[in-house]
Motif scaffolding. Structure first.
Motif, PDB file in Angstrom:
ATOM      1  N   VAL A   1       0.955  -1.266  -0.047  1.00 58.19           N
ATOM      2  CA  VAL A   1       0.034   0.021  -0.028  1.00 58.19           C
ATOM      3  C   VAL A   1       1.025   1.323   0.070  1.00 58.19           C
ATOM      4  CG1 VAL A   1      -1.696   1.279   1.353  1.00 58.19           C
ATOM      5  CG2 VAL A   1      -1.865  -0.922   0.900  1.00 58.19           C
ATOM      6  N   GLN A   2       1.786   1.125   0.965  1.00 67.63           N
ATOM      7  CA  GLN A   2       2.842   2.451   0.850  1.00 67.63           C
ATOM      8  C   GLN A   2       3.349   2.668  -0.388  1.00 67.63           C
ATOM      9  OE1 GLN A   2       6.068   2.382   3.672  1.00 67.63           O
ATOM     10  NE2 GLN A   2       4.435   2.740   5.396  1.00 67.63           N
ATOM     11  N   ARG A   3       3.848   1.550  -1.208  1.00 65.89           N
ATOM     12  CA  ARG A   3       4.735   1.834  -2.380  1.00 65.89           C
ATOM     13  C   ARG A   3       3.627   2.365  -3.525  1.00 65.89           C
ATOM     14  NH1 ARG A   3       6.851  -3.165  -1.230  1.00 65.89           N
ATOM     15  NH2 ARG A   3       5.183  -4.170  -2.771  1.00 65.89           N
ATOM     16  N   THR A   4       2.436   1.875  -3.459  1.00 66.30           N
ATOM     17  CA  THR A   4       1.460   2.498  -4.524  1.00 66.30           C
ATOM     18  C   THR A   4       1.242   3.862  -4.058  1.00 66.30           C
ATOM     19  OG1 THR A   4       0.481   0.249  -4.497  1.00 66.30           O
ATOM     20  CG2 THR A   4      -0.707   2.056  -5.625  1.00 66.30           C
ATOM     21  N   ILE A   5       1.131   4.201  -2.926  1.00 67.98           N
ATOM     22  CA  ILE A   5       0.671   5.430  -2.474  1.00 67.98           C
ATOM     23  C   ILE A   5       1.794   6.382  -2.955  1.00 67.98           C
ATOM     24  CG2 ILE A   5       0.565   7.078  -0.589  1.00 67.98           C
ATOM     25  CD1 ILE A   5      -1.581   5.295   0.631  1.00 67.98           C
ATOM     26  N   ALA A   6       3.222   6.083  -2.634  1.00 64.79           N
ATOM     27  CA  ALA A   6       4.327   6.735  -3.066  1.00 64.79           C
ATOM     28  C   ALA A   6       4.332   7.147  -4.334  1.00 64.79           C
ATOM     29  CB  ALA A   6       5.600   6.089  -2.666  1.00 64.79           C
ATOM     30  N   ARG A   7       4.046   6.055  -5.128  1.00 67.66           N
ATOM     31  CA  ARG A   7       4.212   6.158  -6.873  1.00 67.66           C
ATOM     32  C   ARG A   7       3.041   7.193  -7.013  1.00 67.66           C
ATOM     33  NH1 ARG A   7       2.709   0.967  -8.020  1.00 67.66           N
ATOM     34  NH2 ARG A   7       0.944   1.541  -9.307  1.00 67.66           N
ATOM     35  N   VAL A   8       1.755   7.116  -6.528  1.00 70.19           N
ATOM     36  CA  VAL A   8       0.725   8.121  -6.896  1.00 70.19           C
ATOM     37  C   VAL A   8       1.198   9.540  -6.724  1.00 70.19           C
ATOM     38  CG1 VAL A   8      -1.597   8.802  -6.641  1.00 70.19           C
ATOM     39  CG2 VAL A   8      -1.065   6.322  -6.903  1.00 70.19           C
ATOM     40  N   ARG A   9       1.570   9.715  -5.630  1.00 72.49           N
ATOM     41  CA  ARG A   9       2.171  10.783  -5.033  1.00 72.49           C
ATOM     42  C   ARG A   9       3.086  11.538  -6.077  1.00 72.49           C
ATOM     43  NH1 ARG A   9       1.319  12.931   0.187  1.00 72.49           N
ATOM     44  NH2 ARG A   9       1.160  11.075   1.594  1.00 72.49           N
ATOM     45  N   ASP A  10       4.152  10.570  -6.279  1.00 71.27           N
ATOM     46  CA  ASP A  10       5.196  11.023  -7.390  1.00 71.27           C
ATOM     47  C   ASP A  10       4.771  11.492  -8.645  1.00 71.27           C
ATOM     48  OD1 ASP A  10       7.073  10.917  -5.483  1.00 71.27           O
ATOM     49  OD2 ASP A  10       7.993   9.006  -6.390  1.00 71.27           O
ATOM     50  N   ALA A  11       3.792  10.766  -9.253  1.00 66.78           N
ATOM     51  CA  ALA A  11       3.166  10.713 -10.386  1.00 66.78           C
ATOM     52  C   ALA A  11       2.620  12.324 -10.666  1.00 66.78           C
ATOM     53  CB  ALA A  11       2.467   9.699 -10.817  1.00 66.78           C
ATOM     54  N   THR A  12       1.901  12.609  -9.464  1.00 68.37           N
ATOM     55  CA  THR A  12       1.129  13.769  -9.314  1.00 68.37           C
ATOM     56  C   THR A  12       1.732  15.065  -8.825  1.00 68.37           C
ATOM     57  OG1 THR A  12       0.194  13.400  -7.271  1.00 68.37           O
ATOM     58  CG2 THR A  12      -1.180  12.332  -9.210  1.00 68.37           C
ATOM     59  N   ARG A  13       3.148  15.076  -8.369  1.00 78.08           N
ATOM     60  CA  ARG A  13       3.668  15.964  -7.581  1.00 78.08           C
ATOM     61  C   ARG A  13       3.727  17.218  -8.634  1.00 78.08           C
ATOM     62  NH1 ARG A  13       6.643  15.187  -3.103  1.00 78.08           N
ATOM     63  NH2 ARG A  13       6.871  13.004  -3.662  1.00 78.08           N
ATOM     64  N   THR A  14       3.889  17.037  -9.892  1.00 74.43           N
ATOM     65  CA  THR A  14       4.155  18.365 -10.599  1.00 74.43           C
ATOM     66  C   THR A  14       3.198  18.830 -11.217  1.00 74.43           C
ATOM     67  OG1 THR A  14       4.884  16.948 -12.400  1.00 74.43           O
ATOM     68  CG2 THR A  14       6.768  17.807 -11.005  1.00 74.43           C
TER      69      THR A  14
END
Lengths: 324, 272
Positions: free
Chosen positions: B139-152
């Motif tokens: 769950v943590q990995r998926t959340i981190a991935r989504v966060r990264d993808a939407t950061r910019t």
């Protein structure tokens, strides 16, 4: 006719008590219930019988007896077939006390009832003051009107508090306002029992005064009764009974209303006998209502106050028809 | 963290098991879902009527409500571990069960981080520590991935309609508000600390959200009821229907839920 009550009421109460111990969402069987009561055998059955069903039954008995007696005393002394703790604003005041305590973050089975009793005391004082300001005497009509007004005010206070309370506390308060003996525990029962003993003793000692008050204020005064003082004491004792039950089990309506009518239907008029009869019938009624509440649709439980209201409203409509 | 000192969210000591519990009662949709994910599902002997995920949970007997549960029904299931939601409503049942020497824990799972510690805790309590850690990490990995993808990406402002009549939305105390943030958007009511709050329609119009998030049933109401057209996002067709099976519980599908929201709110960004 009168004798029928003294045979029937204890018998019915006893049978209902037996059913309340034997029946529940978990089928135990007769042997399981016996072992549970004796405290031998299956630990699970012992826990269910001794820690859940037994305290619940005892609480229902005390609550029913107290509400029945409070209703009997109020109907007699106020000469009003509609009188009961709910109509007189006592229960509303107790509910305000408890809900305010919830809203202020007070928690626990001991703290909440104390605030409920404080709230009931405040509403009793307010009703008595209002009645004095309006009539100057213990006029039953003024008292009931004052009670209705204080009850409406209590409702408004509760709604304001609940509108701003976080969901967790609201749920607890709402559940409590619907009435339930599900959280019965021995410390709470001892506490309630003490209050109910005091209130019941006062009412039984004043039963003669209730008889005289039931004749009407002027005849009562003519018979040498200090009408104001007696009416006030009876009102306070009945309010104590009601507040203690509200604190322990929430709002359970219509018991105080129905029970005295049932007892009087057996031809009982003298209030010493009527109060004892009302205690027996009230206990049986609440035990029966709780039995319905917890077995009607297991494992869900119906709110006890809703069950008594469902029983009480048709009953009362019938009574109104015969009175009219 | 209450967990670190070995206490649950009611301050009670966590039970110690010589052998892992074999009969678990879980009265919380989030913990029931989680127990199945860490392979402890077959040991659940009772659930609440709200615990409907995963599908196999529906085969477990329902013991009624999750708040103010029926204690007799719980005892009747002969549990060796009972998991309750740590709401004050459950305090009486919690105390009652402890008096009967039943191992019971009360867990608050309202936030994304609560899920992480709950997954690890229930993993170790049920003897499936590795599975618990794996679910939490995934769950943590998926959340981190989504966060990264939407950061910019630009951060649209979002109104999440939970309920009409009264109109209820989420505050920053809700895990849903966290998910909105992770998905690269902003909850227009993040100034409210509570998990949920009643708000007025006028105020929603005033805050002028870029998107309306709503469940499938609410979506029909928003589409049909002319009152909603007062909101610019509704008039301009920016109502997004949320998959309530993903966002309904802060549990094993939190990562998927964040991904789902990111795709709804950034349709052109191809978030994976």
């Amino acid at each position: 006719m009168r004798r029928a009550l003294w045979v029937l009421a204890p018998l019915v109460l006893l049978v209902l008590c037996g059913l309340a111990i034997a029946l529940g969402p978990v089928p135990l069987g007769l042997a399981g219930v016996r072992d549970g009561l004796l405290g031998v055998g299956d630990a699970n059955a012992i826990a269910i019988v001794r820690a859940i069903r037994l305290p619940r039954l005892v609480l229902a008995v005390i609550v029913g007896a107290a509400l029945g007696m409070a209703g009997g005393a109020l109907q007699g002394s106020l000469r009003n077939a509609l009188a009961e703790p709910y109509l007189l604003g006592v229960s509303g005041g107790a509910a305000v006390g408890a809900v305010l305590a919830f809203g202020a973050g007070v928690r626990g089975a001991f703290a909440i009832p104390i605030f409920a009793c404080l709230g009931a005391g405040a509403s009793v004082a307010a009703v008595l003051l209002l009645a004095r300001a309006a009539g100057g005497r213990a006029d039953p009509r003024v008292l009931i009107m004052a009670g209705v007004i204080i009850g409406a005010f209590a409702n408004a206070v509760i709604m304001v508090v609940l509108a701003n309370a976080p969901p967790n506390t609201v749920r607890g308060a709402v559940w409590w306002m619907m009435g339930s003996v599900a959280d019965a525990g021995w410390p709470q029962i001892r506490w309630l029992g003490a209050y109910v003993l005091v209130g019941a003793a006062v009412l039984l000692l004043m039963a003669r005064d209730i008889d005289v008050l039931a004749l009407g204020e002027e005849p009562a005064a003519a018979l040498g009764l200090n009408v104001d003082r007696s009416a006030r004491r009876i009102y306070l004792a009945a309010s104590l009974l009601a507040a203690a039950t509200v604190a322990a089990a929430g709002l359970i309506g219509f018991v105080g209303l129905m029970v005295p009518h049932i007892v009087r239907a057996f031809g009982i008029r003298r209030h010493r006998a009527l109060l004892v009869g009302a205690a027996l019938v009230g206990a049986a009624l609440v035990v029966a209502a709780d039995l319905v509440a917890r077995t009607a649709m297991p494992p869900a439980e119906l709110p006890l106050g809703a069950v008594t209201a469902l029983l009480g409203v048709p009953f009362f409509l019938l009574r109104l028809r015969t009175l009219a | 963290m209450p967990r670190a000192s070995g206490r649950d969210d009611f301050g009670g000591e966590l039970p110690r098991f010589a052998i892992p519990p074999r009969r678990i009662v879980s009265l919380n949709p989030a913990t029931t879902d989680l127990l199945f994910a860490i392979h402890a599902g077959p040991r659940i002997v009772g659930r609440s009527k709200w615990d409907l995920y995963p599908d196999s949970a529906r085969l477990v007997p329902s013991l009624g409500d999750a708040l103010r549960p029926n204690v007799e029904a719980v005892l009747g299931a002969r549990p060796d571990l009972v998991i309750l939601y740590a709401s004050e409503d459950n305090r009486p049942a919690y105390d009652r069960l402890r008096e009967q020497d039943v191992a019971v824990i009360a867990l608050r799972i309202d936030r994304v981080e609560h899920f992480d510690r709950t997954a690890r805790l229930l993993g170790s309590l049920t003897g499936n520590a590795a599975a618990g850690a794996e679910v939490a990490d995934s769950v943590q990995r998926t959340i981190a991935r989504v966060r990264d993808a939407t950061r910019t990406l630009p951060r649209p402002r979002v109104f999440w309609r939970i309920w009409d009549a009264p109109l209820i939305t989420i505050g920053r105390g809700s895990f849903l508000s966290q998910l909105v943030d992770i998905a690269g958007a902003r909850n227009i009511y993040e100034d409210i600390a509570a998990p949920s709050q009643q708000v007025t329609f006028e105020d929603v119009v005033r805050r002028d959200p870029d998107f309306i998030l709503v469940g499938p049933e609410g979506g029909q109401i928003v589409a049909r009821d002319p009152a909603w057209r007062a909101i610019r996002a509704v008039r301009e067709g920016r109502v997004r229907i949320v998959d309530t099976t993903l966002v309904g519980r802060p549990s094993v599908r939190l990562g998927e839920a964040a991904l789902h929201l990111a795709r709804l709110l950034h349709p052109d960004a191809d978030v994976r």
